[in-house]
Structure formats: C-alpha cells, structure tokens
Design an enzyme around this catalytic site. Structure first.
Site, PDB file in Angstrom:
ATOM      1  CG  ASN A  10      35.833  32.702  44.447  1.00  0.00           C
ATOM      2  OD1 ASN A  10      35.348  31.588  43.833  1.00  0.00           O
ATOM      3  ND2 ASN A  10      36.761  33.544  44.007  1.00  0.00           N
ATOM      4  NE  ARG A  93      34.733  34.445  40.294  1.00  0.00           N
ATOM      5  CZ  ARG A  93      35.715  33.677  39.759  1.00  0.00           C
ATOM      6  NH1 ARG A  93      36.266  32.737  40.453  1.00  0.00           N
ATOM      7  NH2 ARG A  93      36.133  34.033  38.487  1.00  0.00           N
ATOM      8  CG  HIS A 182      38.405  38.139  34.798  1.00  0.00           C
ATOM      9  ND1 HIS A 182      39.546  38.169  33.718  1.00  0.00           N
ATOM     10  CD2 HIS A 182      38.617  37.418  35.691  1.00  0.00           C
ATOM     11  CE1 HIS A 182      39.963  37.274  34.051  1.00  0.00           C
ATOM     12  NE2 HIS A 182      39.846  36.495  35.192  1.00  0.00           N
ATOM     13  NE  ARG A 243      41.327  29.919  31.116  1.00  0.00           N
ATOM     14  CZ  ARG A 243      41.464  30.909  32.231  1.00  0.00           C
ATOM     15  NH1 ARG A 243      41.393  32.112  32.122  1.00  0.00           N
ATOM     16  NH2 ARG A 243      40.830  30.345  33.241  1.00  0.00           N
ATOM     17  CD  GLU A 386      37.920  39.445  40.902  1.00  0.00           C
ATOM     18  OE1 GLU A 386      37.099  38.931  40.111  1.00  0.00           O
ATOM     19  OE2 GLU A 386      38.963  38.924  40.947  1.00  0.00           O
TER      20      GLU A 386
END
Length: 405
Positions: A10, A93, A182, A243, A386
């Site tokens: 990743n 990823r 996600h 955010r 993940e």
C-alpha cells in the site's frame, strides 16, 4: 498456484505499508511500514509475526524505489525475500480505478496507462500507487503484479445512485460521477458481517460504517454495493477527521468571491482543515471525548455535528435498502469508540436499531454483536482487514489464471 505467498503493498505519497501473507492458512508472516519517505527522518519498522521480533531503521530513505528495496532486504533477513519461490504475486492497493476497473486486475502497460489517466481525480493517491507498482515490477519483473482498486466494490451501484444531476455531456466527458472509496474494507466487512450472522452474503442487507480519520458509509444489498457516501473524490459524505464531507457546492463560489480564496486554498481548507479538526482543533476522537468529559463545548458541538451526519446516512441507507439485516461498525473509530456507536444509533429504536450497553462496552479484536438479544436488526463491530482482502483477491485471480480459467 503452487507459490502460496502474497506480498501486499500500500504505497502512499510518503509511506509504504506492507504485509506478507501465506494464503494456505491466511496467516501473516511479516508486516511493516516505511514512513516519511524523502525526508532525513525516514523510518522503516518491520515485524516478524511468528516471533513478534521487531526491527527499525532510522535515517533518510530517498524515494519509493529505495523504500521497497529496503523492504526487500528486511524480508530477506528473515528468509522471506522477494526471490523466494514461494512468493506467487504482489498485490497493490490502488485508490482510484474509475469505471474501467471493476475487479482486481493483473498489471500490464495498458493498466498502468489507465491508472495514470485517472490521476486528475486522485492526485494524492494514484501517483504513489503507480510508483509502488513500477518499483515492484522492476524488482520482480517475472512475478504477477495485481492492482486491487478501492473503487471496484462500488461499481455495482445503479446509475440512479452513481450519477450527479449535472449536464450529462459534461459529466461523461470529465468522468464526473460517484465512485466511492474504502471499497476493500466495505467488501470485507459486509461479507464478514453475513458470516457473523451465519448467513450467505447474498441473503443479507448491511449498512457498513467505515469510521476512521477518513470515513464512509455504504448500503450493501446481497453482497453488492447499491450506494456509498464518498463521491468523485473521498471528500464527499460523512464528517471526517480533516475533511468536511457533504457541503453546499456554492460554499466554494462564496469563498472565492467573498473571501478571495484561491481554488488551491479552498481545496486545502476542505480536505485538510475541516471536519472535526476544523470544528474544534482536534481530529482524534479520543481527545475529543476527553475534552467533552471536561465540559468543552466546542468539542461537544463538533461531536454532535459528526453524529448528526452519521445518523442521517444510516437513515438514508435504511430507506435505500428497504430491509436492513445488520449495521456494521468498522475501522479505528468504529471498532474502538463505543460512545460513537451508542450516539449514532440513539433514537433509532423505532427502526429496530439499538445497542446493548454491556456488549457495546466490550473491547476485542474479533467480530461481535453489540445489539440486544433478539433485536430486529443486528448491530455489529467487525474489524476490517483490507490487507487480507487485497491478498485474497490477488491470490484468487492469479490462481484462476494459472488454471486457465
């Protein structure tokens, strides 16, 4: 595939997370992190899982090429090097796959070109993902490199959920639509939730709440995503650490015209100086809870705004699904903040949603139910994985290719 190990990479803008897994028993062999790449204070932390032994390197690591070579060296010291015949593939990823990539994909020149074309809609993520892939390809050009896309799980959304109500020609020309992110987490958690209930994924409707510094919700009907909160970029949707989430688009015009802010300044404001951080100066939910306990009203308001948005999405996705079998909380906040889970579902008892105080207070690494016995809708805490999802998809794809399917 005789080689049963998968290395998961990743690659972020200044970091590389990695895990080496053996897919025969889905065990982790080694995990690690390279951070602050390109700085004098770079650090590589490597752990051999079986023994728990951890090593650290501190000092400048110039770029991703140097970082991955350092990772390869650390793995070799444990007899797990990239030259091992047991290593069957490297899974990467990739944040944005647009509509072109709907499933994990073996990387070739065409794939690299398409990921590069998507950089304008993922300027912080796709370049770093590409760098990781190209470096890994240079280190092991003979090994299958598999891209697993954050957006792929959400490509099953109907057009009525994925399209924005703007002029179709403009939207199509510039690829403006809801992609969602996600995705590997939502895929893993929705499937694990069905397993927790003892049911097949295709028989279960789940609202998945991935709550970390980045946060997103999804409505999953029978194992397929039918709606999600993030959009063209990861900015839309829930209130997050830094955010803003959902916002009247006219706020941007207002800040440009009235405050004289540039587009870059507004971009920075909405992505890095908004959310919980913008509301109270903290984006760590543990710190916000501490401040609330001390009577800090600014922290309390930030928390209430966060929960209000979260509850709105739960209600909206209940309506989208029509029948909800479970609500699953996951990621850092979702898995660990019992007070967030309780607040998010408070007042929704009429929808069959509630948490049992005792069950909700229990901490653990296993998937578990926190709803009262006999509840109409199950409420679960499901730790996300993940890396395992990326490894599983990579192994399944390369194994399938080996069989000629």
């Amino acid at each position: 595939m005789n080689a049963t190990r998968v290395l998961v990479l990743n690659s972020g803008s200044s970091s590389v997370k990695y895990q080496l897994l053996d897919m025969r028993d889905r065990s982790r062999l080694a995990v690690g992190l390279v951070e602050r790449i390109g700085e004098q204070t770079s650090r590589l932390k490597h752990t051999l899982v079986a023994s728990g032994d951890t090593r650290e390197q501190n000092g400048p690591i110039a770029d991703h090429d140097a970082a991955l070579k350092s990772v390869a060296e650390e793995l070799s010291r444990d007899g797990l090097g990239l030259d091992s015949p047991e290593l069957g593939a490297i899974g990467h990823r990739v944040v944005h796959g647009g509509m072109f990539f709907t499933e994990p994909t073996v990387v070739d020149d065409e794939v690299l070109t398409e990921i590069e074309r998507l950089i304008p809609v993922a300027p912080l993520h796709n370049p770093a993902n590409l760098t990781g892939i190209r470096t890994a390809m240079a280190l092991r050009p003979d090994l299958p490199q598999v891209a697993v896309f954050d957006t792929a799980f959400h490509t099953t959304m109907p057009e009525s959920a994925a399209r924005y109500a703007i002029e179709t020609k403009i939207a199509d020309r510039f690829r403006v639509r809801r992609y969602g992110f996600h995705g590997t987490s939502h895929a893993y958690v929705s499937r694990a939730t069905a397993e927790l209930l003892g049911r097949a994924p295709e028989d279960v409707n789940v609202i998945v709440l991935h709550l970390g510094n980045g946060a997103s919700a999804s409505a999953v009907r029978g194992g397929r995503c039918v709606d999600t909160s993030m959009g063209l970029t990861p900015l839309e949707g829930l209130v997050m650490g830094t955010r803003s989430g959902d916002l009247d688009p006219a706020v941007i015009f207002h800040l440009q015209r009235v405050a004289g802010m540039s587009m870059d300044e507004i971009d920075t404001l909405l992505n890095k100086r908004s959310g919980l951080y913008g509301l109270c100066g903290d984006n760590d939910m543990r710190e916000i809870r501490r401040r609330m306990d001390e009577g800090d009203e600014q922290a309390r308001l930030a928390f209430e705004i966060y929960v209000h948005r979260l509850r709105k999405y739960i209600g909206a996705y209940y309506a989208v699904l029509g029948r909800v079998d479970a609500v699953a909380f996951t990621a850092g906040v979702g898995e660990n903040a019992d007070f967030v889970r309780e607040a998010a579902l408070a007042g929704l008892e009429g929808l069959g949603l509630a948490v049992d105080g005792g069950r909700n207070a229990v901490r653990g690494d296993e998937a578990r139910l926190i709803s009262p016995e006999g509840a109409r809708v199950a409420v679960a805490v499901v730790p996300t994985d993940e890396e395992m999802e990326i490894a599983s998809q990579t192994y399944a794809l390369v194994g399938k290719d080996d069989k000629g399917d």
